[in-house]
Design a protein around this motif. Sequence first.
Motif, PDB file in Angstrom:
ATOM      1  N   GLU A   7      34.630  34.290  37.364  1.00 34.76           N
ATOM      2  CA  GLU A   7      33.423  34.961  36.943  1.00 34.76           C
ATOM      3  C   GLU A   7      33.639  36.463  37.036  1.00 34.76           C
ATOM      4  OE1 GLU A   7      28.743  35.192  38.492  1.00 34.76           O
ATOM      5  OE2 GLU A   7      30.087  33.654  39.242  1.00 34.76           O
ATOM      6  N   ILE A   8      33.349  37.157  35.955  1.00 36.52           N
ATOM      7  CA  ILE A   8      33.495  38.602  35.899  1.00 36.52           C
ATOM      8  C   ILE A   8      32.142  39.199  35.506  1.00 36.52           C
ATOM      9  CG2 ILE A   8      35.907  38.325  35.250  1.00 36.52           C
ATOM     10  CD1 ILE A   8      35.190  39.073  32.400  1.00 36.52           C
ATOM     11  N   GLY A   9      32.031  40.532  35.531  1.00 30.86           N
ATOM     12  CA  GLY A   9      30.768  41.080  35.062  1.00 30.86           C
ATOM     13  C   GLY A   9      30.352  42.392  35.664  1.00 30.86           C
ATOM     14  N   LEU A  10      29.039  42.658  35.571  1.00 30.74           N
ATOM     15  CA  LEU A  10      28.426  43.911  36.005  1.00 30.74           C
ATOM     16  C   LEU A  10      27.156  43.606  36.780  1.00 30.74           C
ATOM     17  CD1 LEU A  10      28.618  45.835  32.590  1.00 30.74           C
ATOM     18  CD2 LEU A  10      30.211  46.066  34.515  1.00 30.74           C
ATOM     19  N   ASP A  11      26.879  44.422  37.823  1.00 31.16           N
ATOM     20  CA  ASP A  11      25.694  44.176  38.629  1.00 31.16           C
ATOM     21  C   ASP A  11      25.119  45.489  39.139  1.00 31.16           C
ATOM     22  OD1 ASP A  11      23.886  43.423  40.772  1.00 31.16           O
ATOM     23  OD2 ASP A  11      24.819  41.449  40.718  1.00 31.16           O
ATOM     24  N   ASN A  41      38.498  28.503  36.409  1.00 36.27           N
ATOM     25  CA  ASN A  41      38.253  29.832  35.850  1.00 36.27           C
ATOM     26  C   ASN A  41      38.679  30.852  36.890  1.00 36.27           C
ATOM     27  OD1 ASN A  41      35.796  29.792  33.375  1.00 36.27           O
ATOM     28  ND2 ASN A  41      36.358  27.923  34.439  1.00 36.27           N
ATOM     29  N   PHE A  42      39.472  31.823  36.484  1.00 41.54           N
ATOM     30  CA  PHE A  42      39.949  32.865  37.397  1.00 41.54           C
ATOM     31  C   PHE A  42      39.291  34.196  37.039  1.00 41.54           C
ATOM     32  CE2 PHE A  42      43.458  29.878  36.856  1.00 41.54           C
ATOM     33  CZ  PHE A  42      43.814  29.585  38.164  1.00 41.54           C
ATOM     34  N   GLY A  43      38.762  34.877  38.051  1.00 38.60           N
ATOM     35  CA  GLY A  43      38.177  36.178  37.769  1.00 38.60           C
ATOM     36  C   GLY A  43      37.767  36.890  39.042  1.00 38.60           C
ATOM     37  N   LEU A  44      37.512  38.181  38.894  1.00 39.01           N
ATOM     38  CA  LEU A  44      37.059  39.008  40.011  1.00 39.01           C
ATOM     39  C   LEU A  44      35.614  39.413  39.747  1.00 39.01           C
ATOM     40  CD1 LEU A  44      37.781  40.400  42.668  1.00 39.01           C
ATOM     41  CD2 LEU A  44      38.645  42.341  41.362  1.00 39.01           C
ATOM     42  N   HIS A  45      34.714  38.872  40.543  1.00 39.09           N
ATOM     43  CA  HIS A  45      33.277  39.088  40.443  1.00 39.09           C
ATOM     44  C   HIS A  45      32.942  40.535  40.828  1.00 39.09           C
ATOM     45  CE1 HIS A  45      29.003  38.579  41.490  1.00 39.09           C
ATOM     46  NE2 HIS A  45      29.030  37.373  40.945  1.00 39.09           N
ATOM     47  N   PRO A  46      31.927  41.139  40.222  1.00 40.97           N
ATOM     48  CA  PRO A  46      31.609  42.536  40.555  1.00 40.97           C
ATOM     49  C   PRO A  46      31.259  42.762  42.021  1.00 40.97           C
ATOM     50  CG  PRO A  46      29.890  41.547  39.175  1.00 40.97           C
ATOM     51  CD  PRO A  46      31.074  40.641  39.121  1.00 40.97           C
ATOM     52  N   TRP A  47      30.726  41.763  42.723  1.00 40.67           N
ATOM     53  CA  TRP A  47      30.408  41.946  44.132  1.00 40.67           C
ATOM     54  C   TRP A  47      31.645  42.177  44.986  1.00 40.67           C
ATOM     55  CZ3 TRP A  47      26.514  37.373  45.216  1.00 40.67           C
ATOM     56  CH2 TRP A  47      25.336  37.597  44.494  1.00 40.67           C
ATOM     57  N   PHE A  48      32.812  41.743  44.493  1.00 36.71           N
ATOM     58  CA  PHE A  48      34.030  41.798  45.306  1.00 36.71           C
ATOM     59  C   PHE A  48      35.058  42.806  44.790  1.00 36.71           C
ATOM     60  CE2 PHE A  48      32.210  37.500  45.543  1.00 36.71           C
ATOM     61  CZ  PHE A  48      31.862  37.503  46.887  1.00 36.71           C
ATOM     62  N   VAL A  49      34.612  43.681  43.906  1.00 40.86           N
ATOM     63  CA  VAL A  49      35.512  44.677  43.333  1.00 40.86           C
ATOM     64  C   VAL A  49      36.100  45.584  44.418  1.00 40.86           C
ATOM     65  CG1 VAL A  49      35.490  46.800  41.947  1.00 40.86           C
ATOM     66  CG2 VAL A  49      34.555  44.686  41.001  1.00 40.86           C
ATOM     67  N   ALA A  50      35.282  45.961  45.393  1.00 40.84           N
ATOM     68  CA  ALA A  50      35.757  46.882  46.436  1.00 40.84           C
ATOM     69  C   ALA A  50      36.813  46.247  47.326  1.00 40.84           C
ATOM     70  CB  ALA A  50      34.582  47.353  47.280  1.00 40.84           C
ATOM     71  N   ASP A  51      36.893  44.921  47.340  1.00 43.11           N
ATOM     72  CA  ASP A  51      37.841  44.216  48.215  1.00 43.11           C
ATOM     73  C   ASP A  51      39.151  43.868  47.515  1.00 43.11           C
ATOM     74  OD1 ASP A  51      35.865  44.205  50.205  1.00 43.11           O
ATOM     75  OD2 ASP A  51      35.013  42.327  49.443  1.00 43.11           O
ATOM     76  N   ARG A  52      39.307  44.278  46.268  1.00 43.65           N
ATOM     77  CA  ARG A  52      40.501  43.878  45.526  1.00 43.65           C
ATOM     78  C   ARG A  52      41.754  44.532  46.105  1.00 43.65           C
ATOM     79  NH1 ARG A  52      38.148  48.058  42.858  1.00 43.65           N
ATOM     80  NH2 ARG A  52      39.404  49.507  41.616  1.00 43.65           N
ATOM     81  N   SER A  53      42.861  43.817  45.993  1.00 43.24           N
ATOM     82  CA  SER A  53      44.131  44.343  46.474  1.00 43.24           C
ATOM     83  C   SER A  53      44.742  45.246  45.400  1.00 43.24           C
ATOM     84  CB  SER A  53      45.090  43.200  46.788  1.00 43.24           C
ATOM     85  OG  SER A  53      45.450  42.512  45.594  1.00 43.24           O
ATOM     86  N   PRO A  54      45.716  46.077  45.750  1.00 42.76           N
ATOM     87  CA  PRO A  54      46.323  46.973  44.764  1.00 42.76           C
ATOM     88  C   PRO A  54      46.951  46.235  43.581  1.00 42.76           C
ATOM     89  CG  PRO A  54      46.889  47.666  46.983  1.00 42.76           C
ATOM     90  CD  PRO A  54      46.223  46.335  47.108  1.00 42.76           C
ATOM     91  N   ASN A  55      47.430  45.036  43.797  1.00 44.13           N
ATOM     92  CA  ASN A  55      48.100  44.275  42.728  1.00 44.13           C
ATOM     93  C   ASN A  55      47.268  43.093  42.246  1.00 44.13           C
ATOM     94  OD1 ASN A  55      48.424  42.964  45.167  1.00 44.13           O
ATOM     95  ND2 ASN A  55      50.432  42.136  44.666  1.00 44.13           N
ATOM     96  N   TRP A  56      45.938  43.197  42.358  1.00 41.57           N
ATOM     97  CA  TRP A  56      45.050  42.085  42.001  1.00 41.57           C
ATOM     98  C   TRP A  56      45.228  41.625  40.563  1.00 41.57           C
ATOM     99  CZ3 TRP A  56      41.364  42.049  38.134  1.00 41.57           C
ATOM    100  CH2 TRP A  56      41.061  43.281  37.544  1.00 41.57           C
ATOM    101  N   PHE A  57      45.463  42.570  39.653  1.00 36.30           N
ATOM    102  CA  PHE A  57      45.528  42.195  38.244  1.00 36.30           C
ATOM    103  C   PHE A  57      46.813  41.439  37.935  1.00 36.30           C
ATOM    104  CE2 PHE A  57      45.931  43.155  33.623  1.00 36.30           C
ATOM    105  CZ  PHE A  57      44.751  42.552  33.221  1.00 36.30           C
ATOM    106  N   GLN A  58      47.901  41.813  38.580  1.00 43.77           N
ATOM    107  CA  GLN A  58      49.153  41.094  38.405  1.00 43.77           C
ATOM    108  C   GLN A  58      49.046  39.682  38.976  1.00 43.77           C
ATOM    109  OE1 GLN A  58      51.836  41.755  36.659  1.00 43.77           O
ATOM    110  NE2 GLN A  58      52.710  39.775  37.270  1.00 43.77           N
ATOM    111  N   ILE A  59      48.380  39.551  40.121  1.00 47.76           N
ATOM    112  CA  ILE A  59      48.164  38.229  40.712  1.00 47.76           C
ATOM    113  C   ILE A  59      47.323  37.368  39.780  1.00 47.76           C
ATOM    114  CG2 ILE A  59      47.093  36.983  42.630  1.00 47.76           C
ATOM    115  CD1 ILE A  59      47.752  39.436  44.391  1.00 47.76           C
ATOM    116  N   LEU A  60      46.304  37.970  39.191  1.00 43.92           N
ATOM    117  CA  LEU A  60      45.439  37.247  38.255  1.00 43.92           C
ATOM    118  C   LEU A  60      46.242  36.739  37.066  1.00 43.92           C
ATOM    119  CD1 LEU A  60      42.498  36.443  37.560  1.00 43.92           C
ATOM    120  CD2 LEU A  60      42.252  38.672  36.444  1.00 43.92           C
TER     121      LEU A  60
END
Length: 292
Positions: free
Chosen positions: A93-97, A60-79
């Motif tokens: 794992e994705i979501g809201l916290d 499963n591939f995803g960006l967890h809400p705890w790590f949103v601030a650490d995402r790279s500029p092209n994170w969505f393309q990499i995903l």
Amino acid sequence: MKVFDAHCHLQDPRILCMAPKLIESARQAGVIKFAVDRTHEKDWHLVKQLSEDYPCTIPNFGLHPWFVADRSPNWFQILREYFEATPCAAVGEIGLDKGSHEREINFNDQVEVFKKQLELAKELNRPASVHCVSAFDDLLQILKEAGPFPAGIILHSYMGSAEMVPQLVEVGAYFSFSGHLMPMKEQTAKKMLKAVPFERILLETDAPDALPKNPAFFIDDDVQCTAGLADGGCIESTSPTGSLNHPANILVVLNYVASLLDMPPEDLAELSCKNTVHLFSYEGTKPLLDNQ
């Protein structure tokens, strides 16, 4: 009994070096499959490798809400590229916290990242594993606006109210239960569980977290693991592991949930396994119960 772990983190640096042993012992205990959820860009490649080495794991591939601030500029393309390279992968794992991390991570940023990943899950027709802490009203509103989700939304370690269950079902939610359920008041947990339709119940460990009460399986103390990262660096974990959860402890969760639902564990195992197989049987996957 056959059991399907709907959400775990075998790529976690605290247990990655033990993953082969943990998988084998859990398989011997009856766990047929593991949905392994990624949480940030630096561990996406680890779960991809696990899925290639161990066919019983579903990436499963995803960006967890705890790590949103650490995402790279092209994170969505990499995903997107990971999904293109891995047809069997789901979203998570994705979501809201709004819990313990709310002061550190801008909630508007969480919402933006969450919505983009929900859109991707819908586009790919894949289930999405969702983390939600103290944000169920926000979650429900977003799911209603973006949904419904015929491929399914997995509410991982569900701790929401019984009253919200019918509305979440309407948008395509499934409810996954782990050891996090055990500290709840028994009557509250029972009311919530009984509000969930049988065809929407899943079981998980969230290993190495969510260690249940009275675990049947333990991880040895003082294990040192090193996890390689995509940038060539590493994450090291040298902390004692006595509080870490073993994937085979899904049997403890199974027995506890079955007791609250007043059903035989064998029946709940069959029911939850059937539900999880259904969720993860989308285009690109192999028949999940073959050769078990």
